[in-house]
Design an enzyme around this catalytic site. Structure first.
Site, PDB file in Angstrom:
ATOM      1  N   ILE A 197     -54.258 -27.833 -11.395  1.00  0.00           N
ATOM      2  CA  ILE A 197     -54.343 -28.537 -12.684  1.00  0.00           C
ATOM      3  C   ILE A 197     -52.993 -28.478 -13.405  1.00  0.00           C
ATOM      4  CG2 ILE A 197     -55.537 -28.667 -14.904  1.00  0.00           C
ATOM      5  CD1 ILE A 197     -58.012 -27.405 -13.510  1.00  0.00           C
ATOM      6  N   ALA A 257     -58.006 -23.157 -20.598  1.00  0.00           N
ATOM      7  CA  ALA A 257     -58.271 -22.208 -19.502  1.00  0.00           C
ATOM      8  C   ALA A 257     -59.696 -21.682 -19.624  1.00  0.00           C
ATOM      9  CB  ALA A 257     -57.248 -21.083 -19.536  1.00  0.00           C
ATOM     10  N   GLU A 266     -68.462 -18.699 -26.143  1.00  0.00           N
ATOM     11  CA  GLU A 266     -69.029 -20.060 -26.219  1.00  0.00           C
ATOM     12  C   GLU A 266     -70.538 -20.033 -25.983  1.00  0.00           C
ATOM     13  OE1 GLU A 266     -67.238 -22.605 -23.314  1.00  0.00           O
ATOM     14  OE2 GLU A 266     -65.238 -22.051 -23.974  1.00  0.00           O
ATOM     15  N   HIS A 309     -65.413 -27.614 -24.910  1.00  0.00           N
ATOM     16  CA  HIS A 309     -65.352 -27.360 -23.457  1.00  0.00           C
ATOM     17  C   HIS A 309     -65.746 -28.621 -22.665  1.00  0.00           C
ATOM     18  CE1 HIS A 309     -65.603 -23.973 -20.239  1.00  0.00           C
ATOM     19  NE2 HIS A 309     -65.144 -25.103 -19.715  1.00  0.00           N
TER      20      HIS A 309
HETATM   21  C1  8YV Z   1     -67.163 -26.438 -16.831  1.00  0.00           C
HETATM   22  C2  8YV Z   1     -65.045 -25.591 -16.189  1.00  0.00           C
HETATM   23  O1  8YV Z   1     -67.564 -25.691 -15.814  1.00  0.00           O
HETATM   24  O2  8YV Z   1     -64.961 -26.106 -13.886  1.00  0.00           O
HETATM   25  C3  8YV Z   1     -64.786 -25.270 -14.772  1.00  0.00           C
HETATM   26  O3  8YV Z   1     -64.381 -24.130 -14.514  1.00  0.00           O
HETATM   27  O4  8YV Z   1     -64.725 -24.862 -17.050  1.00  0.00           O
HETATM   28  C4  8YV Z   1     -65.740 -26.837 -16.591  1.00  0.00           C
HETATM   29  O5  8YV Z   1     -65.510 -27.877 -15.770  1.00  0.00           O
HETATM   30  C5  8YV Z   1     -68.089 -27.509 -17.121  1.00  0.00           C
HETATM   31  O6  8YV Z   1     -68.436 -27.224 -18.399  1.00  0.00           O
HETATM   32  C6  8YV Z   1     -69.297 -27.622 -16.252  1.00  0.00           C
HETATM   33  O7  8YV Z   1     -70.313 -26.745 -16.686  1.00  0.00           O
END
Ligand code: 8YV
Length: 326
Positions: A157, A235, A265, A283
């Site tokens: 990323i 992150a 969260e 998020h």
């Molecule tokens: C979440 C993320 O998981 O992939 C990850 O690590 O933080 C996000 O893409 C997304 O909220 C799916 O639950």
């Protein structure tokens, strides 16, 4: 008999259809959040679980689910799962890398632009009826083009963010434990942590969460940032000490922050809401429709593979499968 799979949260219909080709599926399309007790009770009756990053999988839960053979996370980050505890119990763990890289990088650029150019603050000002005149010093922000971007966590990323940043003529620096081979760094220069904080106009956090990165950015690091700079956290909550960030933002150093993730969260420090110099999203960095679909379907494929004797494409603890085969 088909293996039994629990899907802990709502997914797309085609994800369920994919799973149903090979598995007997218990879905949760009502998207009721199962508290840990209920999740353990449900998982105990299944061979595999497709879970969200909000579900915590620890040793105590696993001990109640001896039938479970695979935990398939819908997400790339897997700090919600005690992988060592899974490995010790012969449970495979999988995640969904790759499919969300570009969407998360897009959102990161969105947060950079929104934060530096005060987009949400400006919209609130307009909606509140406060726009009475145009004037020279109205809503002055920071330039994104030509800025020095400092990326903590130059993985997939991070590299996708750097690629976009080059289109804005940004100078790119990064920090990883080890410098990348030059072809992967693509001109971005490695800096140690303090130098990256001191040099960057925009600091982007993309470091996975672990005990080692807990509060990696706290009061000391915030104070070490360049005057007038901006912090972006896409992150994980916990990489930043949010209380220290609120104090620092109140003093205007950093100048502003763009946040997609928070400690505890979906709770977060309510004092963030009182600050004008912060852009907040819940998020959603990976939340484009095609990407969330690809994540859920990748998780389904990982789960199916694990339960049908194949190697899951994104197996995080291959030693489990090797032990099974030996
Ligand atoms: C979440 C993320 O998981 O992939 C990850 O690590 O933080 C996000 O893409 C997304 O909220 C799916 O639950």
């Amino acid at each position: 008999m088909k293996p039994a799979v629990l899907v802990s949260r709502e997914v797309f219909d085609d994800t369920l259809a994919l799973l149903a080709e090979h598995c007997a599926v218990t879905s949760n399309q009502a998207d009721v959040r199962h508290p840990p007790e209920a999740l353990a009770a449900l998982m105990a009756a299944h061979d595999g679980a497709v879970i969200s990053t909000n579900d915590r999988i620890d040793a105590a839960l696993l001990d109640r689910c001896p039938r479970i053979r695979v935990i398939s996370n819908v997400g790339v980050g897997y700090n919600n799962i005690d992988v060592a505890a899974c490995t010790a119990r012969g449970v495979m763990v999988t995640n969904t890398p790759g499919v969300l890289t570009d969407s998360v990088a897009d959102h990161t650029l969105g947060l950079i632009l929104a934060t530096c150019r005060r987009l949400t603050e400006a919209e609130h000002y307009l909606r509140a009826g406060r726009w009475q005149a145009n004037f020279l010093k109205q809503m002055l922000g920071k330039d994104v083009h030509g800025a020095t971007l400092g990326i903590f966590g130059m993985g997939r990323i991070g590299q996708a963010v750097a690629k976009r940043a080059r289109g804005f003529d940004m100078t790119i620096r990064y920090h990883n434990r080890q410098p990348l081979p030059p072809e992967q760094a693509a001109g971005a220069q490695w800096r140690d942590k303090d130098a990256l904080l001191a040099e960057s106009d925009i600091v982007v956090l993309l470091t996975p969460y672990s005990p080692a990165t807990h509060h990696m950015i706290g009061a000391r690091e915030l104070a070490a940032m360049k005057p007038g700079s901006v912090l972006i956290n896409v992150a994980r909550g916990g990489v930043v000490d949010d209380a220290a960030l609120v104090d620092a933002l109140r003093r205007g150093h950093p100048w502003a922050a763009g946040l997609d993730v928070y400690e505890n969260e979906p709770q977060f420090d309510p004092r963030l809401l009182e600050l004008a110099n912060v852009v907040l999203t819940p998020h959603i960095a990976s939340a484009s429709e095609p990407t969330r679909r690809a994540m859920a379907n990748t998780a389904a494929r990982n789960c199916i593979a694990a339960l049908t004797g194949q190697v899951p494409p994104h197996l995080l603890n291959p030693e489990v499968r090797e032990a099974t085969r030996a």
